[in-house]
Design a protein around this motif. Sequence first.
Motif, mmCIF file in Angstrom:
data_model
loop_
_atom_site.group_PDB
_atom_site.id
_atom_site.type_symbol
_atom_site.label_atom_id
_atom_site.label_comp_id
_atom_site.label_asym_id
_atom_site.label_seq_id
_atom_site.Cartn_x
_atom_site.Cartn_y
_atom_site.Cartn_z
ATOM 1 N N PRO A 24 12.860 15.281 0.695
ATOM 2 C CA PRO A 24 11.784 14.304 0.499
ATOM 3 C C PRO A 24 12.128 12.964 1.142
ATOM 4 C CG PRO A 24 12.298 15.458 -1.548
ATOM 5 C CD PRO A 24 13.365 15.823 -0.571
ATOM 6 N N GLN A 25 11.157 12.388 1.843
ATOM 7 C CA GLN A 25 11.391 11.133 2.543
ATOM 8 C C GLN A 25 11.104 9.949 1.625
ATOM 9 O OE1 GLN A 25 12.775 11.071 5.711
ATOM 10 N NE2 GLN A 25 12.978 13.205 5.079
ATOM 11 N N PRO A 26 11.781 8.814 1.869
ATOM 12 C CA PRO A 26 11.533 7.629 1.044
ATOM 13 C C PRO A 26 10.090 7.151 1.166
ATOM 14 C CG PRO A 26 13.504 7.360 2.413
ATOM 15 C CD PRO A 26 12.800 8.577 2.900
ATOM 16 N N VAL A 27 9.601 6.549 0.107
ATOM 17 C CA VAL A 27 8.321 5.863 0.160
ATOM 18 C C VAL A 27 8.495 4.602 0.991
ATOM 19 C CG1 VAL A 27 6.553 4.691 -1.210
ATOM 20 C CG2 VAL A 27 7.650 6.773 -2.080
ATOM 21 N N VAL A 28 7.492 4.226 1.763
ATOM 22 C CA VAL A 28 7.532 2.985 2.526
ATOM 23 C C VAL A 28 6.657 1.957 1.823
ATOM 24 C CG1 VAL A 28 6.895 1.853 4.689
ATOM 25 C CG2 VAL A 28 8.039 4.076 4.732
ATOM 26 N N LEU A 29 7.251 0.832 1.461
ATOM 27 C CA LEU A 29 6.526 -0.282 0.863
ATOM 28 C C LEU A 29 6.324 -1.339 1.936
ATOM 29 C CD1 LEU A 29 5.338 -1.854 -1.546
ATOM 30 C CD2 LEU A 29 7.662 -2.650 -2.044
ATOM 31 N N GLU A 30 5.068 -1.615 2.279
ATOM 32 C CA GLU A 30 4.762 -2.620 3.294
ATOM 33 C C GLU A 30 4.314 -3.899 2.612
ATOM 34 O OE1 GLU A 30 1.869 -3.450 7.166
ATOM 35 O OE2 GLU A 30 1.480 -1.742 5.827
ATOM 36 N N CYS A 31 4.950 -5.001 2.967
ATOM 37 C CA CYS A 31 4.654 -6.291 2.347
ATOM 38 C C CYS A 31 3.713 -7.087 3.242
ATOM 39 C CB CYS A 31 5.938 -7.089 2.134
ATOM 40 S SG CYS A 31 7.244 -6.142 1.346
ATOM 41 N N ALA A 32 2.609 -7.566 2.662
ATOM 42 C CA ALA A 32 1.634 -8.386 3.389
ATOM 43 C C ALA A 32 1.151 -7.706 4.661
ATOM 44 C CB ALA A 32 2.220 -9.760 3.695
ATOM 45 N N PRO A 33 0.483 -6.568 4.554
ATOM 46 C CA PRO A 33 0.033 -5.838 5.745
ATOM 47 C C PRO A 33 -1.059 -6.537 6.529
ATOM 48 C CG PRO A 33 -0.819 -4.810 3.756
ATOM 49 C CD PRO A 33 0.177 -5.835 3.311
ATOM 50 N N GLY A 34 -1.821 -7.439 5.887
ATOM 51 C CA GLY A 34 -2.866 -8.169 6.608
ATOM 52 C C GLY A 34 -3.929 -7.234 7.152
ATOM 53 N N PRO A 35 -4.244 -7.328 8.457
ATOM 54 C CA PRO A 35 -5.293 -6.487 9.039
ATOM 55 C C PRO A 35 -4.892 -5.027 9.196
ATOM 56 C CG PRO A 35 -4.274 -7.827 10.734
ATOM 57 C CD PRO A 35 -3.714 -8.304 9.425
ATOM 58 N N GLY A 36 -3.630 -4.696 8.937
ATOM 59 C CA GLY A 36 -3.229 -3.293 8.936
ATOM 60 C C GLY A 36 -2.669 -2.754 10.227
ATOM 61 N N VAL A 37 -2.211 -3.654 11.124
ATOM 62 C CA VAL A 37 -1.645 -3.193 12.397
ATOM 63 C C VAL A 37 -0.391 -2.354 12.161
ATOM 64 C CG1 VAL A 37 -0.607 -3.926 14.579
ATOM 65 C CG2 VAL A 37 -2.602 -5.142 13.666
ATOM 66 N N LEU A 38 0.552 -2.898 11.405
ATOM 67 C CA LEU A 38 1.775 -2.153 11.107
ATOM 68 C C LEU A 38 1.471 -0.975 10.191
ATOM 69 C CD1 LEU A 38 4.830 -1.823 11.271
ATOM 70 C CD2 LEU A 38 5.057 -3.429 9.377
ATOM 71 N N THR A 39 0.498 -1.144 9.306
ATOM 72 C CA THR A 39 0.132 -0.067 8.383
ATOM 73 C C THR A 39 -0.212 1.202 9.145
ATOM 74 O OG1 THR A 39 -0.837 -1.785 6.969
ATOM 75 C CG2 THR A 39 -1.316 0.508 6.401
ATOM 76 N N ARG A 40 -1.011 1.065 10.189
ATOM 77 C CA ARG A 40 -1.417 2.232 10.973
ATOM 78 C C ARG A 40 -0.236 2.853 11.701
ATOM 79 N NH1 ARG A 40 -5.779 -1.012 10.462
ATOM 80 N NH2 ARG A 40 -7.817 -0.007 10.217
ATOM 81 N N LEU A 42 2.842 2.857 10.590
ATOM 82 C CA LEU A 42 3.583 3.583 9.564
ATOM 83 C C LEU A 42 2.893 4.898 9.218
ATOM 84 C CD1 LEU A 42 4.379 0.528 7.240
ATOM 85 C CD2 LEU A 42 6.026 1.762 8.660
ATOM 86 N N LEU A 43 1.585 4.846 9.089
ATOM 87 C CA LEU A 43 0.831 6.061 8.763
ATOM 88 C C LEU A 43 0.934 7.092 9.883
ATOM 89 C CD1 LEU A 43 -2.347 4.372 7.254
ATOM 90 C CD2 LEU A 43 -0.596 5.645 5.986
ATOM 91 N N ASN A 44 0.898 6.617 11.125
ATOM 92 C CA ASN A 44 1.008 7.532 12.264
ATOM 93 C C ASN A 44 2.371 8.209 12.328
ATOM 94 O OD1 ASN A 44 -1.601 6.980 13.107
ATOM 95 N ND2 ASN A 44 -0.972 5.370 14.536
ATOM 96 N N ALA A 45 3.362 7.578 11.703
ATOM 97 C CA ALA A 45 4.697 8.187 11.656
ATOM 98 C C ALA A 45 4.788 9.258 10.577
ATOM 99 C CB ALA A 45 5.751 7.109 11.418
ATOM 100 N N GLY A 46 3.710 9.412 9.792
ATOM 101 C CA GLY A 46 3.654 10.501 8.823
ATOM 102 C C GLY A 46 4.256 10.200 7.471
#
Length: 326
Positions: A24-40, A42-46
């Motif tokens: 099982p892989q660690p959960v990723v906690l993103e701080c202050a994602p804003g418009p979601g550029v980094l969020t996407r 991270l999501l694309n990395a699965g």
Amino acid sequence: RFIACPRLARTVQRCLQDGASPGPQPVVLECAPGPGVLTRTLLNAGVRVVALESNSAFLPNLQSLENSLDGQLKVVYGDFFRLDPLGTGTVKLPAMCSDKLFETMGVAAVPWRADVPVKIFGILPQRKERTTLWKLLFALYECNSIYKYGRMELNLFLSEREYKILTAKSGDARAYQALSVLWQVACEIQLLHMEPWSSFVTNLKSGGLAVPKSVWLPNDHLCLIRLTPKKNLFTEGLQPTHSATFIFMVKQCLAKPKIRLTDRLNSWSVDNGGNLLRELEIPEDTVARNVHPGDYRRLFEALQDSSVFTESWFNDEVLDGIRNIS
């Protein structure tokens, strides 16, 4: 806030892949994602992402993205850098308690020597970089806040100036400080990426870049660094119950970096400093600035075992002051 940058996306994806185990892989906690550029990215990395956002203006778009996915993203209103505020009374959002956050994330505490349970991504608040680093440091050494749940891996953007301080070598007159010693003792520090300030959105009304001033150290980039707590941080000589004493000792020694270590020790127990340094094979004329981080730890462990250096060298008033630094 992040803006679109292919280099950052590739770096973050590599960061998530490094050291990935079959389990099982660690959960990723993103701080202050804003418009979601980094969020996407991270999501694309699965990976499974929990986005912790304190600005309500960004929540609708993030929640829309959350609703379009099948449980891979969870959006939470809150501020990572206001976790576990000091003082008493009701905690009001966006400040929040780490226990509530981890319950929401569905992450349980694991033993210190277990694998990293959560990878945290974010940018340190520019005006509070130093304060935030101290707050995280105390939490780490005392196994409080996020570190009650295990060895949290921090992947943080911080100014180049602060990166230089965290990784400074002993003897560096400009950069070597108590923060250098304490973070190097506690964590493996890895530089993942350096990005020019122009890749980030500024909050300045003038439209200029909000670059922290620095006179002596380079500060042309934001640096993405990984801070991974060491599995062997806590031993018989250093435990969370008295780790604040270790922090106090290092701060006191480096408050005057040119002072001889013997003189500092003698101020805690008259004329016994030289004997202790000889036992540790540290030259008696060594000044505080030239002591390696590992030697500061050895010194503390020797002080703990010494029948001469008792709690008389522990100053409650000073310690209370540094514990409340944030």
